[in-house]
Design a protein around this motif. Structure first.
Motif, short mmCIF file in Angstrom:
data_model
loop_
_atom_site.label_atom_id
_atom_site.label_comp_id
_atom_site.label_asym_id
_atom_site.label_seq_id
_atom_site.Cartn_x
_atom_site.Cartn_y
_atom_site.Cartn_z
N HIS A 1 0.84 -1.20 0.00
CA HIS A 1 0.00 0.00 0.00
C HIS A 1 0.88 1.26 0.00
CE1 HIS A 1 -3.63 2.30 0.54
NE2 HIS A 1 -3.12 2.91 1.60
N ASN A 2 1.94 1.23 0.79
CA ASN A 2 2.87 2.35 0.86
C ASN A 2 3.51 2.59 -0.51
OD1 ASN A 2 4.64 4.33 1.65
ND2 ASN A 2 5.78 3.07 3.08
N THR A 3 3.90 1.52 -1.20
CA THR A 3 4.50 1.64 -2.53
C THR A 3 3.51 2.28 -3.50
OG1 THR A 3 5.91 -0.28 -2.14
CG2 THR A 3 5.52 0.33 -4.43
N GLU A 4 2.25 1.86 -3.43
CA GLU A 4 1.22 2.43 -4.30
C GLU A 4 1.01 3.91 -4.00
OE1 GLU A 4 -1.38 3.12 -7.22
OE2 GLU A 4 -0.11 1.35 -7.01
N LEU A 5 0.98 4.26 -2.74
CA LEU A 5 0.82 5.67 -2.36
C LEU A 5 2.01 6.51 -2.84
CD1 LEU A 5 -0.68 5.36 1.23
CD2 LEU A 5 -1.86 6.07 -0.86
N ARG A 6 3.20 5.95 -2.77
CA ARG A 6 4.38 6.67 -3.27
C ARG A 6 4.27 6.92 -4.78
NH1 ARG A 6 8.96 6.90 0.16
NH2 ARG A 6 8.64 5.72 2.08
N ARG A 7 3.78 5.91 -5.50
CA ARG A 7 3.58 6.08 -6.95
C ARG A 7 2.58 7.20 -7.22
NH1 ARG A 7 3.01 -0.08 -7.68
NH2 ARG A 7 5.18 -0.70 -7.91
N GLN A 8 1.52 7.25 -6.44
CA GLN A 8 0.51 8.29 -6.61
C GLN A 8 1.09 9.67 -6.30
OE1 GLN A 8 -2.96 7.23 -4.30
NE2 GLN A 8 -3.30 5.35 -5.46
N VAL A 9 1.92 9.76 -5.27
CA VAL A 9 2.55 11.04 -4.92
C VAL A 9 3.47 11.49 -6.05
CG1 VAL A 9 4.25 12.12 -3.38
CG2 VAL A 9 2.35 10.81 -2.42
N ILE A 10 4.23 10.57 -6.61
CA ILE A 10 5.13 10.92 -7.73
C ILE A 10 4.31 11.39 -8.92
CG2 ILE A 10 6.75 9.95 -9.41
CD1 ILE A 10 7.85 8.21 -7.08
N ALA A 11 3.22 10.70 -9.23
CA ALA A 11 2.37 11.10 -10.35
C ALA A 11 1.77 12.48 -10.10
CB ALA A 11 1.26 10.07 -10.57
N ALA A 12 1.30 12.72 -8.88
CA ALA A 12 0.73 14.03 -8.55
C ALA A 12 1.79 15.12 -8.64
CB ALA A 12 0.11 14.00 -7.16
#
Length: 126
Positions: A89-100
């Protein structure tokens, strides 16, 4: 010590160890602990061949030494799974932060461009 009393002591000790309620040892399912739990010498224990055969049939490498160890191992397994799930979940959230952050950087770059290139100015005198 009579063979019957030795056998009784060993059977009672075996029962306590197998249910995880030792009184005279650390609870590990070993023959040495069986002797300790029964308060007999190991030599005396080894002469009780029928008791040792029962012990060997009930105790294997996969037998937990007591119920508490089994419960703790199950809890540890659940905790490890939870950690793995949270890491994913943390990895997915990091991906979302990078995309944002990428989108924000692109929008900021567009805002910094002069308006004349991106906007057509209308003549307000009409």
């Amino acid at each position: 010590m009579t063979p019957d009393s030795t056998e009784t002591k060993l059977r009672e000790a075996m029962a306590r160890l197998l249910v995880g309620k030792p009184q005279n040892c650390d609870g590990k399912l070993t023959k040495a602990n069986l002797a300790r739990e029964a308060k007999v010498s190991q030599a005396t224990m080894y002469r009780a061949k029928n008791i040792l055969a029962e012990w060997d049939s009930q105790v294997s490498d996969s037998t937990p030494r007591n119920a508490q160890v089994s419960r703790l191992e199950a809890e540890l397994s659940r905790s490890k799974k939870r950690v793995r799930d949270l890491e994913q979940h943390n990895t997915e959230l990091r991906r979302q932060v990078i995309a944002a952050a990428t989108v924000i950087a692109e929008l900021s770059a567009r805002l910094d461009q002069p308006l004349s290139k991106s906007v057509t100015v209308l003549d307000s005198k009409r």
